[in-house]
Design an enzyme around this catalytic site. Structure first.
Site, PDB file in Angstrom:
ATOM      1  N   ASN A  72      -0.039  -6.568   1.625  1.00  0.00           N
ATOM      2  CA  ASN A  72      -1.249  -6.791   2.317  1.00  0.00           C
ATOM      3  C   ASN A  72      -1.398  -8.257   2.343  1.00  0.00           C
ATOM      4  O   ASN A  72      -1.841  -9.036   1.508  1.00  0.00           O
ATOM      5  CB  ASN A  72      -2.510  -6.293   1.503  1.00  0.00           C
ATOM      6  CG  ASN A  72      -3.870  -6.731   2.058  1.00  0.00           C
ATOM      7  OD1 ASN A  72      -4.024  -7.397   3.212  1.00  0.00           O
ATOM      8  ND2 ASN A  72      -4.956  -6.327   1.064  1.00  0.00           N
TER       9      ASN A  72
ATOM     10  N   SER B 233      -2.433  -7.248  -8.732  1.00  0.00           N
ATOM     11  CA  SER B 233      -1.661  -8.266  -9.586  1.00  0.00           C
ATOM     12  C   SER B 233      -0.096  -7.559  -9.792  1.00  0.00           C
ATOM     13  O   SER B 233       0.431  -7.760 -10.900  1.00  0.00           O
ATOM     14  CB  SER B 233      -2.226  -8.637 -10.980  1.00  0.00           C
ATOM     15  OG  SER B 233      -3.199  -9.404 -10.848  1.00  0.00           O
TER      16      SER B 233
ATOM     17  N   HIS C 279     -11.035  -1.741   1.590  1.00  0.00           N
ATOM     18  CA  HIS C 279     -10.650  -2.833   0.557  1.00  0.00           C
ATOM     19  C   HIS C 279     -11.595  -3.558  -0.252  1.00  0.00           C
ATOM     20  O   HIS C 279     -12.880  -3.521   0.424  1.00  0.00           O
ATOM     21  CB  HIS C 279      -9.762  -3.830   1.193  1.00  0.00           C
ATOM     22  CG  HIS C 279      -9.130  -4.828   0.215  1.00  0.00           C
ATOM     23  ND1 HIS C 279      -9.676  -5.641  -0.541  1.00  0.00           N
ATOM     24  CD2 HIS C 279      -7.757  -4.664  -0.241  1.00  0.00           C
ATOM     25  CE1 HIS C 279      -8.763  -6.436  -1.374  1.00  0.00           C
ATOM     26  NE2 HIS C 279      -7.690  -5.735  -1.023  1.00  0.00           N
TER      27      HIS C 279
ATOM     28  N   GLU D 197      -7.097   0.396  -6.637  1.00  0.00           N
ATOM     29  CA  GLU D 197      -7.062  -1.090  -7.029  1.00  0.00           C
ATOM     30  C   GLU D 197      -8.170  -1.337  -7.901  1.00  0.00           C
ATOM     31  O   GLU D 197      -9.441  -1.539  -7.417  1.00  0.00           O
ATOM     32  CB  GLU D 197      -6.890  -1.957  -5.796  1.00  0.00           C
ATOM     33  CG  GLU D 197      -5.851  -1.426  -4.829  1.00  0.00           C
ATOM     34  CD  GLU D 197      -5.678  -2.676  -3.743  1.00  0.00           C
ATOM     35  OE1 GLU D 197      -4.535  -3.375  -4.022  1.00  0.00           O
ATOM     36  OE2 GLU D 197      -6.696  -3.196  -3.103  1.00  0.00           O
TER      37      GLU D 197
HETATM   38  P1  PGA Z   1      -2.917  -8.764  -5.394  1.00  0.00           P
HETATM   39  O1  PGA Z   1      -3.869  -7.957  -4.306  1.00  0.00           O
HETATM   40  O2  PGA Z   1      -1.682  -8.172  -5.383  1.00  0.00           O
HETATM   41  O3  PGA Z   1      -3.081 -10.204  -4.894  1.00  0.00           O
HETATM   42  O4  PGA Z   1      -3.823  -8.643  -6.641  1.00  0.00           O
HETATM   43  C1  PGA Z   1      -3.772  -6.718  -4.073  1.00  0.00           C
HETATM   44  C2  PGA Z   1      -4.747  -6.368  -2.849  1.00  0.00           C
HETATM   45  O5  PGA Z   1      -5.762  -6.751  -2.753  1.00  0.00           O
HETATM   46  O6  PGA Z   1      -4.279  -5.334  -2.292  1.00  0.00           O
END
Ligand code: PGA
Length: 244
Positions: free
Chosen positions: A8, A207, A92, A163
């Protein structure tokens, strides 16, 4: 089932940098057809698609719920399918934070499902305060019930991305063993709403990087990863997808 790795890119890159990254994806993932998805900014989808070719799938980061028509500023599902998208992220937390409700996400999901070539990736996840209060399961159950209400999926596949909001972009990933428990729970709850035979995948996001990715991918109920920051760095993303 092949595990799915979704990058993403959010709205992080210029057009020039999106094209450079797309070239690197095409080169690195040439042999891994189907398991890697790139989700560039909406305005870069057409140009990125030409570079990705068939080796990497194309995903959008959002869609409008209305069909093509007099809806200024909207993006419709049919057009996303026409330009070669096969995945669409919806709900999201960065969009929910701007006021998008589960009811609106449900309408977007229904719009996506009218297009046979599109597979939705529906994001859910709790805040840090809910996590600390041990209310993650109750919260995601409500999100599941509201966003997945009234669907007639048949044989269509549906993807949920779990998430935890507190893990997004913070470097504070949920440990894999805990994520596994949440994923198994999410599958059970989603199947209560959608039916036991539903073709469902649940991805983990928050992350993820080259050092922790394999701990998630080894877990039975973690069917893949939704990656933000680390999907912008080709060497890191390559490690996440376990390409040597
Ligand atoms: P990140 O974001 O891997 O930078 O934590 C994940 C996301 O928001 O899909």
């Amino acid at each position: 089932m092949k595990k799915l790795i979704v990058g993403n890119w959010k709205n992080n890159l210029s057009l020039k940098d999106s094209l450079v990254l797309a070239k690197n994806y095409a080169k690195v993932f040439r042999a891994s057809s189907g398991a890697v998805v790139a989700c560039p900014s909406t305005w870069a989808l057409v140009s990125v698609k030409k570079i990705l070719g068939v080796s990497v799938k194309l995903g959008a980061q959002d869609v409008g719920h209305q069909e093509r028509g007099a809806h200024t500023g909207d993006i419709d599902a049919k057009s996303l399918a026409e330009i070669g998208c096969t995945y669409v992220i919806i709900g999201h937390s960065e969009r929910r934070a701007q006021g998008e409700s589960s009811a609106q996400i449900n309408l977007k999901l229904k719009a996506i499902l009218k297009e046979p070539k599109l597979t939705p990736i529906i994001c859910i996840g709790e805040s840090w305060s809910l996590y600390q209060a041990k209310k993650s399961k109750t919260f995601v159950t409500t999100q599941i019930k509201q966003t997945l209400a009234g669907l007639n999926l048949g044989t269509r596949q549906i993807i949920i991305a779990y998430e935890p909001i507190w893990a997004i972009g913070t470097g504070k990933a949920m440990v894999a063993s805990e994520a596994q428990i949440m994923h198994a729970f999410i599958k059970t709850e989603a199947k209560k709403v959608l039916g036991a035979k539903t073709r469902l995948m649940v991805l983990y996001g928050g992350s993820v990087n080259g050092s922790n990715s394999q701990t998630y991918l080894k877990k039975t109920d973690i069917d893949g990863l939704l990656v933000g920051g680390a999907s912008l760095k080709i060497q890191e993303f390559k490690k996440i997808a376990n390409i040597r």
